[in-house]
Write an enzyme that holds these catalytic residues in place. Structure first.
Site, PDB file in Angstrom:
ATOM      1  N   HIS A   1      10.000 -20.614  15.275  1.00 19.13           N
ATOM      2  CA  HIS A   1      10.435 -20.403  13.903  1.00 19.13           C
ATOM      3  C   HIS A   1       9.970 -18.447  14.022  1.00 19.13           C
ATOM      4  O   HIS A   1       9.304 -17.846  15.266  1.00 19.13           O
ATOM      5  CB  HIS A   1       9.232 -20.335  13.172  1.00 19.13           C
TER       6      HIS A   1
ATOM      7  N   ASP B   1       1.605 -23.218  17.071  1.00 18.60           N
ATOM      8  CA  ASP B   1       2.160 -23.354  14.980  1.00 18.60           C
ATOM      9  C   ASP B   1       1.705 -24.395  15.291  1.00 18.60           C
ATOM     10  O   ASP B   1       3.085 -25.463  15.339  1.00 18.60           O
ATOM     11  CB  ASP B   1       3.189 -22.617  15.272  1.00 18.60           C
TER      12      ASP B   1
ATOM     13  N   GLN C   1       4.898 -27.124  11.193  1.00 17.77           N
ATOM     14  CA  GLN C   1       5.023 -28.602  10.768  1.00 17.77           C
ATOM     15  C   GLN C   1       4.859 -30.017  11.729  1.00 17.77           C
ATOM     16  O   GLN C   1       5.114 -31.071  11.337  1.00 17.77           O
ATOM     17  CB  GLN C   1       7.006 -28.246  12.061  1.00 17.77           C
TER      18      GLN C   1
ATOM     19  N   CYS D   1      15.601 -20.073  10.507  1.00 18.37           N
ATOM     20  CA  CYS D   1      15.055 -19.268  11.225  1.00 18.37           C
ATOM     21  C   CYS D   1      14.342 -19.269  12.674  1.00 18.37           C
ATOM     22  O   CYS D   1      13.541 -19.108  13.347  1.00 18.37           O
ATOM     23  CB  CYS D   1      13.443 -19.114  10.698  1.00 18.37           C
TER      24      CYS D   1
ATOM     25  N   LYS E   1       3.805 -27.325   3.174  1.00 18.16           N
ATOM     26  CA  LYS E   1       4.547 -28.370   3.538  1.00 18.16           C
ATOM     27  C   LYS E   1       3.770 -29.522   3.667  1.00 18.16           C
ATOM     28  O   LYS E   1       4.148 -30.672   4.358  1.00 18.16           O
ATOM     29  CB  LYS E   1       5.373 -27.372   5.375  1.00 18.16           C
TER      30      LYS E   1
END
Lengths: 406, 118
Positions: free
Chosen positions: A121, A198, A201, A364, A224
Site C-alpha cells: 500500500h 503493515d 489488513q 493505493c 478496518k
C-alpha cells in the site's frame, strides 16, 4: 463458518436497502462496518465519562484516563505486545510515518538499504521512498509474478548486510496474499535489520502476534477491524524505543519544559503528543472485545471458506481474471479482479445498482498495477458478517455487468 | 444505474467523432483511474468545422467525449467557449453522481485547453 445471521443483528447499518436491493457490503478492505457494541461504547463515553485524559484530578478525567489506558492494555494483549509497546495514532499510515521518521531518520545513513515489496500500500512505500532520499539510502523492492504473487525467493537476494529496514505487509490490500513475515524476519534478523510490518489488513482477519512475527514495529488500523475511524496503533518493540526520537512534540509527551529546552516523557507517552483520540481508543477496545468473543482463528476459518466459495464462483465467469494467489491457504478474503471488456469504475457502479458495494481503482497500490500493466481493478472483500448470500449477489450482479456493458 | 441507460451506452459502444483528432489538440488524463481523452478542433471563420477525439477509459468518460463532440460540431467558437462544466454534465440528460463527475467532464476539460489556443 460463523453464525452470520446472528452477527448481522449487531450491525444496524447492514439492515438497509440500496437502490431497492439488499445491501451486500463487500468493501471491507477499505473499512469495516461497526457493531452496536462499538457505537454504544463511544456514545456511553460521551454520555457519562468524557474528559481530557491524564493530568486531571477530577472523577471524569480519572475515568477517561482509566478507559484510555485499558484500551491500550487490551489492544496490546490482542497482538501479543506489552502495553508500554503500543502507541495510539490516527491510522496505519501515521504509524508507518512515525517509524520512518522517529526511528528511520536517526538510524539510517548514506548507503544503507531498505527492502520492501512492489505490492505495498502507498502508506508502506512512500515513507520509505522519502526516508531513502533524505538519508541517501537505497530502496529495493521484491517483485511479483504475472499473477501478482510475491516472488518470495527474492528476499534472500535483496536482504544483504547493507539492509537496515525490511518493511512488508502481512496481507496485501489488493491481492489478498498473506505474506510469510516470520520467515522474512528471520532473514532480516541475520543481518541485523529491523522488521516493520503493515498489519492493517491482517489484524482484522487473522490471529496476529508480534512475537510470532518477530517484528520490531507493526502498525494496525482501528476502522478496518470494527473500530471507529481516526484511531490506529503502532507497536514499538521495547528494545527499539531507546533508539527513537519523538514524532511530534508538544503537550503530553514531556517530563519537564524550560523556556529553551524540554525533556521527553518516559514510555509511550513520548510518541503521543497532544490530546489523544480517547473516543477512538474506547471504540477500538470494544471492537477488540467483539473479535475476541468470535475468536480470530474462527474469523480466519470463516473467511477462508468464503474466499474459496467466491473463487470457485468467480472462476466460472470467463471474462474475469483474478489477481493474486488462488490457494486460500495463501490468501485472505480480499478478491481483486479485472473485467476484460469494461473499466473497473463501470463495473463497480453497476454492482452498486444491484446493492453490491465493492471498490474500484488502484487501491493505493499503483506500483503493483503498473507492474501488472493494469490501470484499475475491482475489489470485493469479505468480513465476519458476510455469507455465501453476499457472494451469490455479487455473482448475479456481475452477470448484469456483462449484459449492460458487453 | 440510470447513468447506463440506452443512449449513453450507445455513445460508449459507438462513440461519435472517434478515431481521428484534427487541428489543435489536447490530451487530458485522469491519472487516478487511467482515463485518457485527446480532443481536437478545426475552426474556420469562427465556426467549429471539424472535431474528433480518441482515447481510452470508462463508459462515462467515452460517452462524455462523444456527447460533447456531437454538441459542439458546427457551433460558433464563441458559444463553445462559453459552455460550462455544468452544461457538459447536462449532456448526459441525467444527474451525474459526484464520484463520476471527473469521468463525465474529462473531454470538457480537454476542450478548455484547446479553445484557449483559438
Amino acid at each position: 463458518m460463523l453464525k452470520v445471521n446472528k452477527i448481522r443483528r449487531d450491525f444496524p447499518i447492514l439492515n438497509q436497502k440500496i437502490h431497492g436491493k439488499r445491501l451486500a457490503y463487500l468493501d471491507n478492505a477499505a473499512t469495516s462496518q461497526k457493531p452496536k457494541q462499538v457505537i454504544e461504547a463511544i456514545s456511553n463515553y460521551y454520555r457519562h465519562d468524557n474528559a481530557n485524559v491524564h493530568r486531571g484530578l477530577h472523577q471524569l478525567s480519572e475515568r477517561a484516563s482509566e478507559q484510555y489506558e485499558q484500551a491500550r492494555v487490551k489492544l496490546a494483549k490482542f497482538i501479543g505486545a506489552l502495553p508500554n509497546e503500543v502507541v495510539f495514532v490516527r491510522n496505519a499510515t501515521e504509524g508507518l510515518n512515525l517509524v520512518a521518521q522517529a526511528w528511520g531518520e536517526f538510524n539510517l545513513k548514506r548507503g544503507d538499504e531498505i527492502v520492501s515489496t512492489i505490492l505495498e500500500h502507498h502508506s508502506n512505500l512512500i515513507p520509505w521512498q522519502r526516508l531513502a532520499k533524505l538519508k541517501g539510502a537505497k530502496l529495493k523492492l521484491v517483485g511479483v509474478d504475472k499473477n501478482g504473487c510475491l516472488k518470495l525467493e527474492e528476499f534472500k537476494r535483496l536482504i544483504t548486510k547493507k539492509t537496515k529496514v525490511v518493511a512488508v505487509t502481512n496481507m496485501s490490500n489488493t491481492t489478498g496474499e498473506i505474506v510469510p513475515v516470520e520467515s522474512i524476519a528471520k532473514l532480516a534478523k541475520k543481518v541485523g535489520a529491523v522488521v516493520v510490518v503493515d498489519a492493517a489488513q491482517s489484524t482484522p482477519h487473522l490471529p496476529v502476534n508480534v512475537n510470532k512475527l518477530k517484528c520490531d514495529f507493526l502498525v494496525l488500523s482501528g476502522h478496518k477491524m470494527l473500530g471507529p475511524m481516526g484511531i490506529g496503533a503502532v507497536y514499538l518493540k521495547l528494545q527499539r524505543q531507546g533508539q527513537m526520537e519523538p514524532y511530534m512534540v508538544g503537550g503530553g509527551m514531556i517530563s519537564r519544559v524550560e523556556s529553551q529546552t524540554a525533556q521527553w516523557a518516559a514510555g509511550v507517552d513520548k510518541w503521543e503528543a497532544g490530546t489523544p483520540n480517547v473516543e477512538g481508543a474506547i471504540g477500538l477496545s470494544a471492537a477488540v472485545d467483539y473479535l475476541n468473543v468470535l475468536g480470530m482463528a474462527n474469523v480466519r476459518k470463516h473467511e477462508k471458506t468464503l474466499a474459496q466459495y467466491a473463487l470457485n464462483k468467480l472462476a466460472k465467469i470467463k471474462w474475469l481474471k483474478i489477481i493474486g494467489p488462488l490457494d486460500v491457504a495463501r490468501r485472505g478474503g480480499v478478491i481483486t479482479f479485472v473485467c476484460k471488456f469494461a473499466h473497473a469504475h463501470d463495473v463497480a457502479q453497476i454492482l452498486d445498482s444491484e446493492g453490491v458495494a465493492v471498490r474500484s481503482g488502484h487501491h493505493c497500490t499503483m506500483p503493483l498495477h503498473l507492474k501488472l500493466k493494469l490501470v484499475s481493478t475491482t475489489r470485493a472483500s469479505v468480513y465476519i458478517y458476510n455469507g455465501k448470500d453476499d457472494i451469490d449477489q455479487l455473482v448475479a450482479a456481475l452477470k448484469k455487468v456483462e449484459k449492460v456493458l458487453f | 444505474m440510470d447513468l447506463y441507460r440506452q443512449n449513453i451506452l450507445d455513445h460508449y459502444k459507438h462513440p461519435r467523432n472517434f478515431g481521428k483528432v484534427p487541428g489543435v489538440k489536447h490530451k487530458e488524463t485522469n491519472s487516478s483511474c487511467g482515463d485518457e481523452v485527446e480532443l481536437g478542433l478545426v475552426v474556420k471563420n469562427g465556426q467549429v468545422i471539424k472535431v474528433g477525439f480518441k482515447g481510452q477509459g470508462c463508459a462515462i468518460s467515452t460517452a462524455g467525449a462523444s456527447l460533447l463532440t456531437e454538441q459542439i460540431k458546427g457551433k460558433k467558437l464563441s458559444a463553445v467557449k462559453k459552455m460550462t462544466e455544468i452544461e457538459a454534465q447536462r449532456l448526459f440528460g441525467i444527474k451525474v453522481n459526484p464520484a463520476r463527475k471527473k469521468c463525465a467532464t474529462l473531454a470538457w476539460v480537454a476542450l478548455q485547453h484547446v479553445v484557449k489556443n483559438y
